[in-house]
Design a protein around this motif. Sequence first.
Motif, PDB file in Angstrom:
ATOM      1  N   LEU A 151      98.464  -5.169   9.297  1.00  0.00           N
ATOM      2  CA  LEU A 151      98.075  -6.236   8.384  1.00  0.00           C
ATOM      3  C   LEU A 151      97.042  -5.771   7.358  1.00  0.00           C
ATOM      4  CD1 LEU A 151      97.915  -9.361  10.729  1.00  0.00           C
ATOM      5  CD2 LEU A 151      99.724  -8.686   9.150  1.00  0.00           C
ATOM      6  N   LEU A 165      98.718  -3.513   4.870  1.00  0.00           N
ATOM      7  CA  LEU A 165      99.620  -4.218   3.960  1.00  0.00           C
ATOM      8  C   LEU A 165      98.859  -4.847   2.791  1.00  0.00           C
ATOM      9  CD1 LEU A 165     102.523  -5.191   3.410  1.00  0.00           C
ATOM     10  CD2 LEU A 165     102.018  -7.210   4.810  1.00  0.00           C
ATOM     11  N   TYR A 166      97.636  -5.326   3.061  1.00  0.00           N
ATOM     12  CA  TYR A 166      96.860  -6.008   2.016  1.00  0.00           C
ATOM     13  C   TYR A 166      95.620  -5.219   1.620  1.00  0.00           C
ATOM     14  CZ  TYR A 166      99.808  -9.972   3.272  1.00  0.00           C
ATOM     15  OH  TYR A 166     100.877 -10.795   3.515  1.00  0.00           O
ATOM     16  N   CYS A 196     103.598 -12.861   5.197  1.00  0.00           N
ATOM     17  CA  CYS A 196     104.298 -11.596   5.452  1.00  0.00           C
ATOM     18  C   CYS A 196     105.795 -11.821   5.629  1.00  0.00           C
ATOM     19  CB  CYS A 196     103.728 -10.918   6.702  1.00  0.00           C
ATOM     20  SG  CYS A 196     102.065 -10.240   6.490  1.00  0.00           S
TER      21      CYS A 196
END
Length: 399
Positions: free
Chosen positions: A131, A134-135, A222
């Motif tokens: 997570l 991803l960001y 997501c």
Amino acid sequence: MKHIAVRVIPCGSFDIPGLESWLARLAGRGLRYGTTLGPLACFERAEPARVQVHLEPIQGPAAEDPELNALYEAAGWQYWGQLSNQFFVYASADLSARAHTDPETLDYALRRFFRQKLAGGLLLVFLNFLLLGLYQNGAFWNLDWTDLRYFPVETLSDGVTIPFFLCLLGLLLLDLSYLLGLVHLACYRRAVDRGGKPRGRRGLGWLAAAGTLVLLPVVINCIQLFAGLDYRSYDLEGSGFVTLSELEGEDFRLSGDLMYNMDYISHGGTLLDPESWYFQQYASFRQDQSPSDVPHLEIRAVRYPLEILAELRAEELSRIRFNGSDGYHDLGPAEGADQVLYAPRTERSVTDLNGEVHTYLSGGMLILRRGNTVLYADYYGDQDLPDHLDAFVRTLNSL
């Protein structure tokens, strides 16, 4: 549903004595344990009963064990189900009943359970890297603090900044709940080895529940990204968007390059990335000519979750000053829009270092807001945008 009650599990998932005490206390209030849903537990309403609850760590697949159930039933215990796929739940009306007569068996079960949960932390570590990775573009070290100060709505609605900080907070709560749970489980094992009476600790369940709640919108975001729901373009024809030909005239010649003459509307957005639209068109230009030297139109629009954010974004846009413009004029509500701001741009000539003169077209910028949606139009050409205000309001209403 009147016979079902739902409660947040207040204890950590590894806090055996705390969970046992909590389930027994609710049984005394007429709530018999049924099943779990993440950080929540479901109860069946029944007659209040004073019982002793025992949690048996599941050492294999999370499936009922008829042989184990038979052993407990023979000893006066009733099987109530599974708790979080980690424990078998047994209850007895005999408050002096002993669930284990063999300390070595209990120690083995707790030791194996501890190792399983310690290894299960690898999954949590993977979730952290997945997570946050991803960001990562929304991390605080990548933020432009000047933009955040003067354009907070634009900066925080980039689709990565808010998800990153939600990930950071949610994972921090889950990690803390997990680590403290392991510590409490280790303390419980030592207390059992010494023959003492272990005590439960409340609060870790609320940490896990809060972390899960914070991460829920990130997980939904997501799913939308991986399912390709973040981009949903559609045809220009029938879209209701104002075009450059509509401003300049039907005989106006447009560029034949789709990069400069879009025949579609770029459209996207997710739960944590506001819904947005983009469209641009340029007049035809020669190969030796810059696209900025010919009339062109660019339209951007964003729909925010709250109207106050749209108002702030319109104010942010109106603070931007462009060469050839004296700033925005408030035209007030017009043509059905709640707010209309217009900044005319005058034609200007600039001489570069080589002595060549570049002429920049006139035109103007238009900001329209209706409710929680803001439209920004940037036009270069000879037309006066307020004369075509109805066309831009039509575009806004089509979103």
